[in-house]
Design a protein around this motif. Sequence first.
Motif, PDB file in Angstrom:
ATOM      1  N   CYS A   6       0.842  -1.197   0.000  1.00 37.73           N
ATOM      2  CA  CYS A   6       0.000   0.000   0.000  1.00 37.73           C
ATOM      3  C   CYS A   6       0.878   1.249   0.000  1.00 37.73           C
ATOM      4  O   CYS A   6       1.936   1.266   0.629  1.00 37.73           O
ATOM      5  CB  CYS A   6      -0.897  -0.006   1.243  1.00 37.73           C
ATOM      6  SG  CYS A   6      -1.916   1.474   1.407  1.00 37.73           S
ATOM      7  N   CYS A   9       0.271   2.892   3.824  1.00 39.54           N
ATOM      8  CA  CYS A   9       0.644   2.224   5.064  1.00 39.54           C
ATOM      9  C   CYS A   9       1.482   0.987   4.734  1.00 39.54           C
ATOM     10  O   CYS A   9       1.875   0.789   3.599  1.00 39.54           O
ATOM     11  CB  CYS A   9      -0.602   1.847   5.873  1.00 39.54           C
ATOM     12  SG  CYS A   9      -1.512   0.438   5.209  1.00 39.54           S
ATOM     13  N   CYS A  40      -6.531  -2.344   0.352  1.00 42.12           N
ATOM     14  CA  CYS A  40      -5.462  -2.563   1.330  1.00 42.12           C
ATOM     15  C   CYS A  40      -6.021  -3.358   2.506  1.00 42.12           C
ATOM     16  O   CYS A  40      -7.084  -3.035   3.026  1.00 42.12           O
ATOM     17  CB  CYS A  40      -4.907  -1.226   1.814  1.00 42.12           C
ATOM     18  SG  CYS A  40      -3.706  -1.420   3.153  1.00 42.12           S
ATOM     19  N   CYS A  43      -5.434  -0.580   5.843  1.00 44.46           N
ATOM     20  CA  CYS A  43      -6.127   0.718   5.953  1.00 44.46           C
ATOM     21  C   CYS A  43      -7.387   0.782   5.095  1.00 44.46           C
ATOM     22  O   CYS A  43      -8.161   1.731   5.202  1.00 44.46           O
ATOM     23  CB  CYS A  43      -5.177   1.870   5.609  1.00 44.46           C
ATOM     24  SG  CYS A  43      -4.801   2.037   3.847  1.00 44.46           S
TER      25      CYS A  43
HETATM   26 ZN   LIG Z   1      -2.925   0.690   3.442  1.00 44.68          ZN
END
Ligand SMILES: [Zn+2]
Length: 78
Positions: A6, A9, A40, A43
Motif C-alpha cells: 500500500c 501504510c 489494502c 487501511c
Molecule cells: Zn494501506
Amino acid sequence: MYGYKCEYCDGIVRQRTVEREAFKHRAGFVILENVPIGVCDTCGNRCYHASLLRRVEEIATRRRIPERMEMVPVSVFA
Ligand SMILES: [Zn+2]
C-alpha cells in the motif's frame, strides 16, 4: 493485478471482486460491475488497476458502448 504494498501504510493491496464500483470521471460518472479492485488489508484504501481506469475513460468519452445506462438522482442543495 494487485498484491503490492500500500502507498499509504505497510499493508498489502489485495484483489477483491466487487459487484459494482462507481468512478468519477471529468466527463461524468461510470459504474463498473463485477470488477476486480485492490483493497489494502490494513487501511482499506482502494486502488484501481490501469485497465479499469482505461475502461472508465473509454465509456465516459463514448469510445465504448456501455451495457446499459442508469439514471442518477440530482438535488440542488441550496
Ligand atoms: Zn494501506
